[in-house]
Write a protein that holds these residues in place. Structure first.
Motif, PDB file in Angstrom:
ATOM      1  N   GLN A  79      39.338  28.125  42.314  1.00 37.52           N
ATOM      2  CA  GLN A  79      37.883  28.262  42.342  1.00 37.52           C
ATOM      3  C   GLN A  79      37.512  29.731  42.509  1.00 37.52           C
ATOM      4  OE1 GLN A  79      35.252  25.631  43.379  1.00 37.52           O
ATOM      5  NE2 GLN A  79      36.533  24.088  42.473  1.00 37.52           N
ATOM      6  N   ASN A  80      36.280  30.046  42.215  1.00 37.87           N
ATOM      7  CA  ASN A  80      35.799  31.396  42.475  1.00 37.87           C
ATOM      8  C   ASN A  80      34.461  31.313  43.189  1.00 37.87           C
ATOM      9  OD1 ASN A  80      33.373  31.614  40.955  1.00 37.87           O
ATOM     10  ND2 ASN A  80      34.475  32.099  39.104  1.00 37.87           N
ATOM     11  N   SER A  81      33.984  32.446  43.642  1.00 40.31           N
ATOM     12  CA  SER A  81      32.684  32.467  44.310  1.00 40.31           C
ATOM     13  C   SER A  81      31.710  33.375  43.576  1.00 40.31           C
ATOM     14  CB  SER A  81      32.867  32.952  45.757  1.00 40.31           C
ATOM     15  OG  SER A  81      33.452  34.229  45.758  1.00 40.31           O
ATOM     16  N   SER A  82      32.037  33.775  42.363  1.00 40.70           N
ATOM     17  CA  SER A  82      31.230  34.747  41.640  1.00 40.70           C
ATOM     18  C   SER A  82      30.110  34.130  40.821  1.00 40.70           C
ATOM     19  CB  SER A  82      32.123  35.546  40.689  1.00 40.70           C
ATOM     20  OG  SER A  82      32.579  34.693  39.660  1.00 40.70           O
ATOM     21  N   GLY A  83      30.224  32.831  40.529  1.00 40.14           N
ATOM     22  CA  GLY A  83      29.249  32.198  39.662  1.00 40.14           C
ATOM     23  C   GLY A  83      29.587  32.321  38.189  1.00 40.14           C
ATOM     24  N   ARG A  84      30.667  33.002  37.843  1.00 41.99           N
ATOM     25  CA  ARG A  84      31.088  33.106  36.447  1.00 41.99           C
ATOM     26  C   ARG A  84      31.561  31.744  35.955  1.00 41.99           C
ATOM     27  NH1 ARG A  84      33.496  37.951  38.474  1.00 41.99           N
ATOM     28  NH2 ARG A  84      35.445  36.859  38.808  1.00 41.99           N
ATOM     29  N   ARG A  85      31.365  31.490  34.663  1.00 42.79           N
ATOM     30  CA  ARG A  85      31.829  30.235  34.073  1.00 42.79           C
ATOM     31  C   ARG A  85      33.279  30.305  33.600  1.00 42.79           C
ATOM     32  NH1 ARG A  85      27.967  26.601  33.733  1.00 42.79           N
ATOM     33  NH2 ARG A  85      25.803  27.248  33.666  1.00 42.79           N
ATOM     34  N   ARG A  86      33.769  31.537  33.371  1.00 41.52           N
ATOM     35  CA  ARG A  86      35.153  31.721  32.936  1.00 41.52           C
ATOM     36  C   ARG A  86      35.776  32.829  33.784  1.00 41.52           C
ATOM     37  NH1 ARG A  86      36.444  31.248  26.994  1.00 41.52           N
ATOM     38  NH2 ARG A  86      38.234  30.235  27.932  1.00 41.52           N
ATOM     39  N   ASN A 110      55.069  33.510  30.452  1.00 40.36           N
ATOM     40  CA  ASN A 110      53.932  34.057  31.198  1.00 40.36           C
ATOM     41  C   ASN A 110      52.606  33.586  30.612  1.00 40.36           C
ATOM     42  OD1 ASN A 110      55.774  35.352  32.817  1.00 40.36           O
ATOM     43  ND2 ASN A 110      55.568  37.326  31.774  1.00 40.36           N
ATOM     44  N   VAL A 111      52.512  33.551  29.291  1.00 39.13           N
ATOM     45  CA  VAL A 111      51.295  33.051  28.637  1.00 39.13           C
ATOM     46  C   VAL A 111      51.070  31.594  29.008  1.00 39.13           C
ATOM     47  CG1 VAL A 111      50.254  32.506  26.388  1.00 39.13           C
ATOM     48  CG2 VAL A 111      51.297  34.752  26.773  1.00 39.13           C
ATOM     49  N   GLU A 112      52.130  30.814  29.046  1.00 47.90           N
ATOM     50  CA  GLU A 112      52.000  29.401  29.420  1.00 47.90           C
ATOM     51  C   GLU A 112      51.554  29.249  30.881  1.00 47.90           C
ATOM     52  OE1 GLU A 112      54.653  25.304  29.681  1.00 47.90           O
ATOM     53  OE2 GLU A 112      55.487  27.044  28.639  1.00 47.90           O
ATOM     54  N   ILE A 113      52.158  30.017  31.777  1.00 45.62           N
ATOM     55  CA  ILE A 113      51.781  29.977  33.196  1.00 45.62           C
ATOM     56  C   ILE A 113      50.310  30.346  33.363  1.00 45.62           C
ATOM     57  CG2 ILE A 113      52.080  31.209  35.398  1.00 45.62           C
ATOM     58  CD1 ILE A 113      55.114  31.426  34.618  1.00 45.62           C
ATOM     59  N   LEU A 114      49.892  31.421  32.710  1.00 50.87           N
ATOM     60  CA  LEU A 114      48.512  31.887  32.853  1.00 50.87           C
ATOM     61  C   LEU A 114      47.522  30.949  32.161  1.00 50.87           C
ATOM     62  CD1 LEU A 114      49.177  35.700  32.499  1.00 50.87           C
ATOM     63  CD2 LEU A 114      48.563  34.448  34.587  1.00 50.87           C
ATOM     64  N   SER A 115      47.900  30.373  31.034  1.00 51.02           N
ATOM     65  CA  SER A 115      47.036  29.384  30.357  1.00 51.02           C
ATOM     66  C   SER A 115      46.795  28.186  31.258  1.00 51.02           C
ATOM     67  CB  SER A 115      47.678  28.904  29.057  1.00 51.02           C
ATOM     68  OG  SER A 115      47.777  29.943  28.142  1.00 51.02           O
ATOM     69  N   ASN A 116      47.856  27.734  31.920  1.00 45.28           N
ATOM     70  CA  ASN A 116      47.721  26.608  32.846  1.00 45.28           C
ATOM     71  C   ASN A 116      46.808  26.978  34.014  1.00 45.28           C
ATOM     72  OD1 ASN A 116      49.358  24.941  31.294  1.00 45.28           O
ATOM     73  ND2 ASN A 116      51.213  25.484  32.420  1.00 45.28           N
ATOM     74  N   TRP A 117      46.944  28.209  34.510  1.00 46.03           N
ATOM     75  CA  TRP A 117      46.085  28.650  35.603  1.00 46.03           C
ATOM     76  C   TRP A 117      44.620  28.670  35.146  1.00 46.03           C
ATOM     77  CZ3 TRP A 117      42.718  32.736  36.146  1.00 46.03           C
ATOM     78  CH2 TRP A 117      42.177  32.904  37.428  1.00 46.03           C
ATOM     79  N   ILE A 118      44.372  29.203  33.957  1.00 49.55           N
ATOM     80  CA  ILE A 118      43.004  29.253  33.422  1.00 49.55           C
ATOM     81  C   ILE A 118      42.440  27.835  33.263  1.00 49.55           C
ATOM     82  CG2 ILE A 118      41.638  29.840  31.366  1.00 49.55           C
ATOM     83  CD1 ILE A 118      43.593  32.315  31.096  1.00 49.55           C
ATOM     84  N   SER A 119      43.258  26.920  32.789  1.00 51.17           N
ATOM     85  CA  SER A 119      42.806  25.528  32.611  1.00 51.17           C
ATOM     86  C   SER A 119      42.404  24.888  33.930  1.00 51.17           C
ATOM     87  CB  SER A 119      43.907  24.680  31.975  1.00 51.17           C
ATOM     88  OG  SER A 119      44.154  25.131  30.665  1.00 51.17           O
ATOM     89  N   SER A 120      43.071  25.298  35.015  1.00 50.17           N
ATOM     90  CA  SER A 120      42.768  24.701  36.326  1.00 50.17           C
ATOM     91  C   SER A 120      41.645  25.422  37.060  1.00 50.17           C
ATOM     92  CB  SER A 120      44.026  24.675  37.196  1.00 50.17           C
ATOM     93  OG  SER A 120      44.356  25.979  37.631  1.00 50.17           O
ATOM     94  N   TRP A 121      41.235  26.569  36.547  1.00 50.87           N
ATOM     95  CA  TRP A 121      40.192  27.377  37.196  1.00 50.87           C
ATOM     96  C   TRP A 121      38.828  26.751  36.939  1.00 50.87           C
ATOM     97  CZ3 TRP A 121      35.809  30.112  35.858  1.00 50.87           C
ATOM     98  CH2 TRP A 121      35.380  31.078  36.750  1.00 50.87           C
ATOM     99  N   SER A 122      38.003  26.733  37.950  1.00 49.22           N
ATOM    100  CA  SER A 122      36.643  26.245  37.729  1.00 49.22           C
ATOM    101  C   SER A 122      35.662  27.048  38.557  1.00 49.22           C
ATOM    102  CB  SER A 122      36.539  24.758  38.093  1.00 49.22           C
ATOM    103  OG  SER A 122      36.694  24.576  39.479  1.00 49.22           O
ATOM    104  N   PRO A 123      34.456  27.243  38.003  1.00 46.08           N
ATOM    105  CA  PRO A 123      33.439  27.982  38.759  1.00 46.08           C
ATOM    106  C   PRO A 123      32.906  27.139  39.903  1.00 46.08           C
ATOM    107  CG  PRO A 123      32.530  27.198  36.699  1.00 46.08           C
ATOM    108  CD  PRO A 123      33.993  26.843  36.686  1.00 46.08           C
ATOM    109  N   VAL A 124      32.447  27.820  40.913  1.00 50.01           N
ATOM    110  CA  VAL A 124      31.800  27.123  42.030  1.00 50.01           C
ATOM    111  C   VAL A 124      30.393  26.758  41.592  1.00 50.01           C
ATOM    112  CG1 VAL A 124      30.991  27.374  44.393  1.00 50.01           C
ATOM    113  CG2 VAL A 124      33.157  28.405  43.721  1.00 50.01           C
ATOM    114  N   SER A 125      30.027  25.507  41.799  1.00 46.71           N
ATOM    115  CA  SER A 125      28.689  25.100  41.350  1.00 46.71           C
ATOM    116  C   SER A 125      27.610  25.468  42.330  1.00 46.71           C
ATOM    117  CB  SER A 125      28.637  23.612  41.080  1.00 46.71           C
ATOM    118  OG  SER A 125      29.489  22.891  41.900  1.00 46.71           O
TER     119      SER A 125
END
Length: 177
Positions: A3-10, A162-177
């Motif tokens: 998760q992030n706290s920035s409000g960004r969607r990506r 590394n691309v696979e690891i980072l792609s998986n991380w990006i897929s699991s990332w979500s913005p804080v609503s």
């Protein structure tokens, strides 16, 4: 989920380390897979003249960090960026959700840089930087420890992993609503 706290969607990702470690190749491949924007800071500096001239000793532009940060501010606030650069400590901490430091065996790195035409002080400075893990330490000092990751980058196979690891991380990332 990350998760992030920035409000960004990506998310924004920094990929850093000395020249020759596979930053651009990794960043380009990751951008292609994830549809994030790849920002090669070296190219940006040249294209937009975000520098203070040429360093003849190191055979490179003297980057103007303030101009680079000013130029990137809006894109970074939007999110969805992969920033590729050999330095990381001057970028604002708030910009990144993940900071990846690539690591390459010194023998492999020496051969890569020699093939690129690096000689003299430029070659020795970059090899010493890798030996002493200066950029890994900069990343750990400049960003929260939980967002800094070190990944091996000795081969094309490593880059694929590394691309696979980072792609998986990006897929699991979500913005804080």
């Amino acid at each position: 989920m990350a998760q992030n706290s920035s409000g960004r969607r990506r998310p924004n990702i920094m990929i850093t380390r000395t020249p020759g470690t596979g930053k651009t190749m990794t960043s380009s491949a990751l951008a292609e897979v994830t549809q994030l924007r790849h920002i090669n800071v070296g190219d940006l500096v040249k294209e937009k003249k975000l520098h203070d001239g040429w360093d003849d000793t190191l055979d490179c532009y003297v980057i103007n960090e303030d101009l680079v940060c000013d130029d990137l501010e809006d894109m970074m606030e939007q999110g969805g960026n992969i920033v590729d650069h050999h330095g990381c400590d001057f970028f604002p901490e708030r910009w990144f959700d993940k900071v990846v430091v690539l690591q390459t065996d010194n023998t492999v790195l020496y051969d890569r840089l020699s093939r690129r035409g690096y000689t003299g002080q430029k070659l020795s400075n970059n090899i010493e930087c890798e030996i002493f893990q200066i950029l890994l330490e900069e990343a750990k000092e400049s960003y929260p420890e939980d967002i800094v990751a070190s990944l091996r980058s000795d081969s094309v196979e490593d880059i694929g992993k590394n691309v696979e690891i980072l792609s998986n991380w990006i897929s699991s990332w979500s913005p804080v609503s």
